[in-house]
Structure formats: structure tokens, C-alpha cells
Scaffold this motif. Structure first.
Motif, mmCIF file in Angstrom:
data_model
loop_
_atom_site.group_PDB
_atom_site.id
_atom_site.type_symbol
_atom_site.label_atom_id
_atom_site.label_comp_id
_atom_site.label_asym_id
_atom_site.label_seq_id
_atom_site.Cartn_x
_atom_site.Cartn_y
_atom_site.Cartn_z
ATOM 1 N N VAL A 1 0.867 -1.335 0.016
ATOM 2 C CA VAL A 1 0.045 0.184 -0.111
ATOM 3 C C VAL A 1 0.994 1.210 -0.039
ATOM 4 C CG1 VAL A 1 -1.683 1.419 1.205
ATOM 5 C CG2 VAL A 1 -1.636 -1.335 1.318
ATOM 6 N N TYR A 2 0.608 2.284 -0.914
ATOM 7 C CA TYR A 2 1.510 3.219 -1.108
ATOM 8 C C TYR A 2 0.596 4.547 -1.486
ATOM 9 C CZ TYR A 2 5.646 6.222 -2.044
ATOM 10 O OH TYR A 2 6.561 7.249 -1.874
ATOM 11 N N VAL A 3 0.885 5.583 -0.907
ATOM 12 C CA VAL A 3 0.125 7.098 -0.961
ATOM 13 C C VAL A 3 0.938 8.110 -1.547
ATOM 14 C CG1 VAL A 3 -1.423 8.716 0.058
ATOM 15 C CG2 VAL A 3 -1.529 6.273 0.841
ATOM 16 N N VAL A 4 0.792 8.713 -2.689
ATOM 17 C CA VAL A 4 1.585 9.977 -3.041
ATOM 18 C C VAL A 4 0.665 10.962 -3.232
ATOM 19 C CG1 VAL A 4 2.988 8.342 -4.249
ATOM 20 C CG2 VAL A 4 1.110 9.327 -5.606
ATOM 21 N N ASP A 5 1.292 12.379 -3.091
ATOM 22 C CA ASP A 5 0.588 13.379 -3.319
ATOM 23 C C ASP A 5 1.313 14.181 -4.678
ATOM 24 O OD1 ASP A 5 2.926 14.301 -2.709
ATOM 25 O OD2 ASP A 5 2.430 15.073 -0.440
ATOM 26 N N LYS A 6 1.080 15.459 -4.846
ATOM 27 C CA LYS A 6 1.344 16.063 -5.982
ATOM 28 C C LYS A 6 2.869 16.236 -6.006
ATOM 29 C CE LYS A 6 -2.683 18.916 -6.582
ATOM 30 N NZ LYS A 6 -3.310 20.349 -6.671
ATOM 31 N N ASN A 7 3.480 16.294 -4.941
ATOM 32 C CA ASN A 7 5.141 16.380 -4.817
ATOM 33 C C ASN A 7 5.557 15.011 -4.723
ATOM 34 O OD1 ASN A 7 5.010 19.177 -4.755
ATOM 35 N ND2 ASN A 7 4.482 18.925 -2.549
ATOM 36 N N CYS A 8 5.622 14.349 -6.122
ATOM 37 C CA CYS A 8 6.085 12.916 -6.117
ATOM 38 C C CYS A 8 7.198 12.554 -6.772
ATOM 39 C CB CYS A 8 5.038 12.035 -6.197
ATOM 40 S SG CYS A 8 4.032 12.348 -7.741
ATOM 41 N N THR A 9 8.292 13.537 -6.984
ATOM 42 C CA THR A 9 9.361 13.504 -7.928
ATOM 43 C C THR A 9 10.216 12.210 -7.592
ATOM 44 O OG1 THR A 9 9.620 15.878 -7.889
ATOM 45 C CG2 THR A 9 11.409 14.480 -8.674
ATOM 46 N N HIS A 10 10.306 11.787 -6.145
ATOM 47 C CA HIS A 10 10.875 10.647 -6.113
ATOM 48 C C HIS A 10 10.475 9.301 -6.674
ATOM 49 C CE1 HIS A 10 7.674 10.722 -3.027
ATOM 50 N NE2 HIS A 10 7.743 9.427 -3.004
ATOM 51 N N LEU A 11 9.053 9.175 -6.847
ATOM 52 C CA LEU A 11 8.239 8.103 -7.454
ATOM 53 C C LEU A 11 8.581 8.389 -9.055
ATOM 54 C CD1 LEU A 11 6.244 5.745 -7.454
ATOM 55 C CD2 LEU A 11 4.348 7.712 -7.376
ATOM 56 N N LEU A 12 8.302 9.503 -9.291
ATOM 57 C CA LEU A 12 8.261 9.578 -10.993
ATOM 58 C C LEU A 12 9.740 9.273 -11.378
ATOM 59 C CD1 LEU A 12 5.956 12.819 -11.601
ATOM 60 C CD2 LEU A 12 5.478 10.150 -11.456
ATOM 61 N N ASN A 13 10.844 9.481 -10.471
ATOM 62 C CA ASN A 13 12.209 9.200 -10.922
ATOM 63 C C ASN A 13 12.423 7.862 -11.342
ATOM 64 O OD1 ASN A 13 13.290 12.000 -11.067
ATOM 65 N ND2 ASN A 13 13.942 11.998 -8.981
ATOM 66 N N THR A 14 11.575 7.037 -10.592
ATOM 67 C CA THR A 14 11.646 5.429 -10.687
ATOM 68 C C THR A 14 11.274 4.883 -11.764
ATOM 69 O OG1 THR A 14 10.032 4.878 -9.315
ATOM 70 C CG2 THR A 14 11.770 5.325 -8.206
ATOM 71 N N MET A 15 10.291 5.666 -12.702
ATOM 72 C CA MET A 15 9.502 4.960 -13.664
ATOM 73 C C MET A 15 9.973 5.565 -15.262
ATOM 74 S SD MET A 15 5.790 5.750 -12.350
ATOM 75 C CE MET A 15 5.047 5.004 -13.895
ATOM 76 N N ASP A 16 10.261 4.760 -16.214
ATOM 77 C CA ASP A 16 10.519 5.055 -17.416
ATOM 78 C C ASP A 16 9.240 5.362 -18.152
ATOM 79 O OD1 ASP A 16 13.350 4.331 -17.226
ATOM 80 O OD2 ASP A 16 12.986 2.272 -17.913
ATOM 81 N N THR A 17 9.439 6.291 -19.006
ATOM 82 C CA THR A 17 8.254 6.782 -19.878
ATOM 83 C C THR A 17 7.265 5.430 -19.974
ATOM 84 O OG1 THR A 17 9.135 6.797 -22.113
ATOM 85 C CG2 THR A 17 9.028 8.973 -20.558
ATOM 86 N N GLN A 18 7.683 4.437 -20.706
ATOM 87 C CA GLN A 18 7.012 3.246 -21.141
ATOM 88 C C GLN A 18 6.132 2.812 -19.806
ATOM 89 O OE1 GLN A 18 8.403 0.926 -24.218
ATOM 90 N NE2 GLN A 18 9.596 2.685 -25.029
ATOM 91 N N ASP A 19 6.613 2.935 -18.583
ATOM 92 C CA ASP A 19 5.847 2.338 -17.344
ATOM 93 C C ASP A 19 4.747 3.146 -17.024
ATOM 94 O OD1 ASP A 19 7.870 0.573 -17.189
ATOM 95 O OD2 ASP A 19 9.303 1.876 -15.969
ATOM 96 N N ILE A 20 4.539 4.223 -17.618
ATOM 97 C CA ILE A 20 3.312 5.323 -17.370
ATOM 98 C C ILE A 20 2.088 4.838 -18.052
ATOM 99 C CG2 ILE A 20 2.541 7.432 -17.390
ATOM 100 C CD1 ILE A 20 5.479 8.452 -17.757
ATOM 101 N N TRP A 21 1.082 4.660 -17.271
ATOM 102 C CA TRP A 21 -0.091 4.234 -17.761
ATOM 103 C C TRP A 21 -0.676 5.133 -19.041
ATOM 104 C CZ3 TRP A 21 -5.460 6.090 -15.616
ATOM 105 C CH2 TRP A 21 -6.457 5.451 -16.236
#
Length: 416
Positions: A159-179
Motif C-alpha cells: 500500500v502506497y500513498v503519493v501527493d502532488k510532490n512525488c518526484t521521488h516516485l516519478l524518477n523510478t519510472m521510465d516513460t513506457q512504465d506510465i499508464w
């Protein structure tokens, strides 16, 4: 806030539910005809098995404990319904996204994290299926949070919760990992030096629209924390329905092909009725196996228009068999066939002309057949054109029992 609930390794989890002996063992669920891996347990992924790996290429891993299972979609669908119903019992705002995913609207929830932990506990207690939950201010960010929760389960407890300030999360994702980012779009973004979700979130929305249309602009805004996909918003309706199969053995005669086409047409019609849709055009195709170099090759498809939009098995089956007679050629080893229903429209908006009216009591008959098959099992009632002894039926050499949908397959408990 939105929550995305996703069942962990769903197909493999379903297989384990009634087989405790499979826990902690590598499992690969194979596609129709036992062709390739369509689901893998974490242990199977650790063996290096990629999604879509052909069955014959992973056979050698049985020496390392790999267990392959034939897909059992009736079992998966029934367990999916149980999971989704449990979610709906706990929250009124649930939108089912796929067989193993659902969004929950958390607008009225004061403590999203504790609510998610409670939901997770209830679902796993009631169904036995493990789930992960990602929570974010937009649907796209909740999908990203769910992905992070799965990949860091020891830290997040799924279980994980993010808010608008989630640079740490987005840094772990390549563009093709995005929905919503397909491989082709991901390559175009790479040409613009956009490689991670963070890079994409910093893109100006108007530039995103120029590069990938409104869809990419929405994704960029959602990554910035601006909700563009409301909870009540649904994707555009289904435009087509297809049923196709690779045969368990090569087919050469017209009889076997006609039975398979009739069965596919019946399944397409049933799917259309379940979605309350009717189709205008019927397409069928036949093909040989291009990998069998010793065989003569043939691939053909043909379409026809119905007199009026329909989901009646008789209309679609008759049209499909008429097309088969036109494209069938003797002397070929056919390996696959399929039926496609297109130009779907909502049943409620049907329109007829004076020269073409639907069959008398068509809806009543089809509804009666669907209800009987739902209560008593798939194809309890079927049209004779689909055959009795189906030699073309696909291979399912490792099929698990229908634990929840067939009386004879109910698990037995022995007390000594």
C-alpha cells in the motif's frame, strides 16, 4: 484522491488458492492452446521468464521447479467477481477497470491510508487473493503508486500513498512504465530527450498535445497532479469484439472449421449481449501456420454486413458460416480461425427500417440461453452447428478444476 486496487499476480494467485502445495513455487500460466506464458508468479519471474515466452522455450525450467498451468478463465472470472463485490461492499464508489483492477473514489475518505489497509485486509480475508493499492490525486498517479507498492512490497506492505510532490516516485519510472504510454509513443518521447516520468511531468501541456494529441496532454497534466480523468469518466465504448483460437490440431476439412467458426460466433454474440451491444458487421479469418515451412500457406478474411445491428447468435452464426463457405479452400492445414463483430452500438439505441425487423422474441430467447448457461455451466445449451465431438478443441493439458463454478469440482476436505 483515487485508489487503484490491483490483484497481485492474479492468474497465478487463483491457481494457488485451492492448491496450497503451489505456494512459494514458480508458476507460469499459459495462454490458449498452452502456447505462451501470460502470467507468472514472482518465483517464475525470478527464473527469468519474460511475459509471452513460448511454452517450449521454458520447458527446460521444469528441472528448476517450474510448474506450468493451462489458463482457466472461468475460475479467474469468478474469483474476480468476488474481489470486485467485496470492494463494492466496502465502498460505494468503485469503478472496475479490468479483470484484476479497480479504481475507488476516496473523495469522502478522511484517512486514505488506513482505509486502504482495511480494504486490503478484508479482501484477502474474504477471497484469499492478495492485492496492492496505490493512492494518488489523479488516476495516473494512483497507477504509478500501485506500481511502486508492488515493487517495494517489503517497505510498503503493498500500500502506497503519493501527493502532488512525488518526484521521488516519478524518477523510478521510465516513460513506457506510465499508464497510457505505448512503446511507439515512448520512442518518440525518447527522441525529445524525455526518458523518465519526471521528464514527462516537466513538459509543457501544449507541447505534449502537439507531440501526442489530447491523450498525451492529459497524461502530462495528471503527472503534475491535475486530475483530467474524473472518476465517473469512462473510456469510449467497445468498438469491436473478437474471438479466435489456435486449434489443438491442424484442421483440413470444412466440418471442423465450420464447428469452430460457429462456436466463435456464439461466443462473440454472448460477449456482445453481456455488454449490451449489437454489431453491424461480421468478419471471419482463416490462416495456416507460417512457421510450418513444409505446408502450403494461406491466409484469408472476409466481412459482411448484417441486415440490422444484432447480438443474436443465429444472425451472427449464419453470417459467419456464409463467409466461411466463400473463403474456405481444401488442401490446406489450417492452424487458427476467428470471428470479429464490429460497428457496435448500444442496444438501447437500436434503430430498424421497415424492410428489416429483428427476429420475433430474439431478446427473450438469447436471455434465456444466457441465464441457463450461467446457472448450469458454460455451453449447457448451445447450437448444434458448433459440434458435439470437437477434435479441433485447443490443448489444455494442465487445466485446473472449476473449483467455484462446477459442483463436481468443489474441493473436498477429509477429516481423519
Amino acid at each position: 484522491m483515487f485508489a487503484l486496487v490491483d490483484c497481485n499476480n492474479f492468474y497465478a494467485s487463483c491457481e494457488r488458492l485451492f492448491r496450497p502445495d503451489l505456494r512459494n513455487k514458480p508458476i507460469a500460466v499459459l495462454s490458449n492452446n498452452d502456447g505462451c506464458a501470460i502470467a507468472r508468479s514472482e518465483e517464475a519471474k525470478a527464473l527469468g521468464i519474460p511475459m509471452g515466452a513460448p511454452a517450449f522455450k521454458i520447458r527446460h525450467l521444469k528441472a528448476h521447479g517450474l510448474i506450468t498451468m493451462s489458463c482457466n478463465f472461468p475460475l479467474y472470472a469468478d474469483l474476480s467477481n468476488r474481489v470486485m463485490q467485496t470492494l463494492k461492499d466496502e465502498s460505494p464508489d468503485v469503478s472496475v477497470y479490468s479483470i484484476d483492477e479497480a479504481f475507488i473514489n476516496l473523495k469522502k475518505i478522511k484517512d486514505p491510508l488506513n482505509f486502504a489497509l482495511s480494504i486490503k485486509k478484508i479482501v484477502e480475508r474474504n477471497t484469499g487473493i492478495s492485492i496492492s493499492i496505490g493512492i494518488g490525486p489523479t488516476k495516473t498517479l494512483s497507477k504509478a503508486a500501485n506500481r511502486y507498492a508492488k515493487k517495494n512490497k517489503n517497505k510498503t506492505n503493498h500500500v502506497y500513498v503519493v501527493d502532488k510532490n512525488c518526484t521521488h516516485l516519478l524518477n523510478t519510472m521510465d516513460t513506457q512504465d506510465i499508464w497510457g504510454i505505448a512503446q511507439g509513443l515512448g520512442k518518440r518521447l525518447a527522441l525529445c530527450n524525455i526518458f523518465t516520468a519526471t521528464d514527462l511531468s516537466l513538459m509543457e501541456p501544449y507541447k505534449a498535445r502537439k507531440l501526442g494529441g489530447v491523450g498525451l496532454e492529459r497524461i502530462v497534466r495528471e503527472l503534475k497532479g491535475i486530475s483530467c480523468l474524473s472518476f465517473d469518466e469512462t473510456p469510449s465504448g467497445t468498438k469491436s469484439i473478437m474471438v479466435s483460437r489456435t486449434f489443438g490440431r491442424l484442421q483440413t476439412n470444412f466440418e471442423g472449421l465450420s464447428q469452430s467458426i460457429s462456436m466463435f460466433a456464439a461466443r462473440v454474440s454472448e460477449k456482445a449481449r453481456s455488454k449490451r451491444r449489437e454489431g453491424q458487421y461480421v468478419t471471419i479469418f482463416l490462416r495456416t501456420n507460417k512457421h510450418r515451412k513444409q505446408d502450403r500457406q494461406y491466409h484469408a478474411s472476409l466481412s459482411t454486413s448484417l441486415k440490422h445491428p444484432s447480438a443474436d447468435t443465429r444472425d451472427i452464426g449464419h453470417a459467419a458460416l456464409h463467409l466461411l463457405k466463400k473463403i474456405y479452400k481444401p488442401g490446406f492445414n489450417y492452424s487458427k480461425a476467428g470471428v470479429l463483430l464490429t460497428a457496435l452500438t448500444p442496444k438501447e439505441g437500436r434503430q430498424f427500417n421497415l424492410l428489416s425487423q429483428p427476429r420475433i422474441k430474439s431478446d427473450e430467447l438469447m436471455n434465456a440461453i444466457d441465464k441457463i448457461n450461467f446457472i448450469n455451466g458454460k455451453e449447457t445449451i448451445r447450437f448444434a452447428a458448433s459440434g458435439v465431438h470437437r477434435k479441433w478443441k485447443m490443448n489444455q493439458n494442465n487445466l485446473s478444476p472449476a473449483y467455484t463454478t462446477r459442483w463436481s469440482d468443489l474441493p473436498k476436505v477429509l477429516i481423519k
